[in-house]
Design an enzyme around this catalytic site. Structure first.
Site, PDB file in Angstrom:
ATOM      1  N   HIS A  79       0.742  -1.262   0.063  1.00 22.68           N
ATOM      2  CA  HIS A  79      -0.121  -0.021  -0.049  1.00 22.68           C
ATOM      3  C   HIS A  79       0.946   1.286   0.092  1.00 22.68           C
ATOM      4  CE1 HIS A  79       0.359  -0.947   4.331  1.00 22.68           C
ATOM      5  NE2 HIS A  79       0.537   0.578   4.468  1.00 22.68           N
ATOM      6  N   GLU A 130      -3.598   3.783   2.277  1.00 24.37           N
ATOM      7  CA  GLU A 130      -3.889   4.160   3.729  1.00 24.37           C
ATOM      8  C   GLU A 130      -3.837   5.815   3.778  1.00 24.37           C
ATOM      9  OE1 GLU A 130      -0.374   3.061   6.016  1.00 24.37           O
ATOM     10  OE2 GLU A 130      -1.678   3.129   7.681  1.00 24.37           O
TER      11      GLU A 130
END
Ligand code: CO
Length: 134
Positions: A79, A130
Site C-alpha cells: 500500500h 492508507e
C-alpha cells in the site's frame, strides 16, 4: 485534500532479509523491528530523505498481509500512505463520493501512533491506500 506521501509499504516474507537488502545493499538507515499486534504485522522503517519505506512481515495466522504474500511470494508493494489534515473530514468526503473505507470505517491507531484508515483498492486505481492524519 492529499498531503505528503508518508510511506510506501512493502510486504516481505522474511523481515530480516528485507531489512538487510535495504541496509546492506542499498545503504539505507533501517529501524529495529516493531511489533504491531493490532495490525497483524511486524514492521521496520527505512528512512529516506523525503519519505519512508515500511517493510511488513506477517504476524499471526490472521495477518491481513498473509493472502497478499501467498499471491506474491517474494514480496511486493502492499500500500501507499498519504497524509491528510483531518482524517474524518477526508473519510466523509470520500464516502460521499462512493469510495469504500475498509473495516468498520473508524480510524485505528497506525504504526506512528496516529489515526489511519484504509481505502478499497478497486476504488483507487488498483492500489490499497492508507490515509494518515499528519
Ligand atoms: Co502503512
Amino acid at each position: 485534500m492529499l498531503g505528503r506521501l508518508n510511506h510506501v509499504a512493502i510486504a516481505v516474507p522474511d523481515l530480516a532479509k528485507g531489512a538487510d537488502v535495504y541496509r546492506s545493499m542499498l545503504g539505507a538507515k533501517v529501524s529495529a523491528p516493531q511489533v504491531e499486534a493490532a495490525h497483524g504485522v511486524t514492521v521496520v522503517f527505512v528512512e529516506l530523505p523525503n519519505t519512508k519505506i515500511e517493510l511488513l512481515e506477517p504476524l499471526g495466522e490472521n495477518s491481513p498481509i498473509r493472502a497478499f504474500l501467498e499471491k506474491n511470494p517474494s514480496g511486493g508493494i502492499h500500500h501507499v500512505c498519504y497524509e491528510v489534515e483531518d482524517i474524518l473530514v477526508a473519510r466523509d468526503h470520500l464516502k460521499a463520493q462512493g469510495a469504500r473505507v475498509l473495516g468498520d470505517g473508524n480510524p485505528k491507531t497506525g504504526a506512528h501512533g496516529k489515526p489511519v484508515l484504509f481505502l478499497h483498492p478497486k476504488d483507487f486505481c488498483g492500489t490499497l491506500v492508507e490515509l494518515e492524519q499528519a
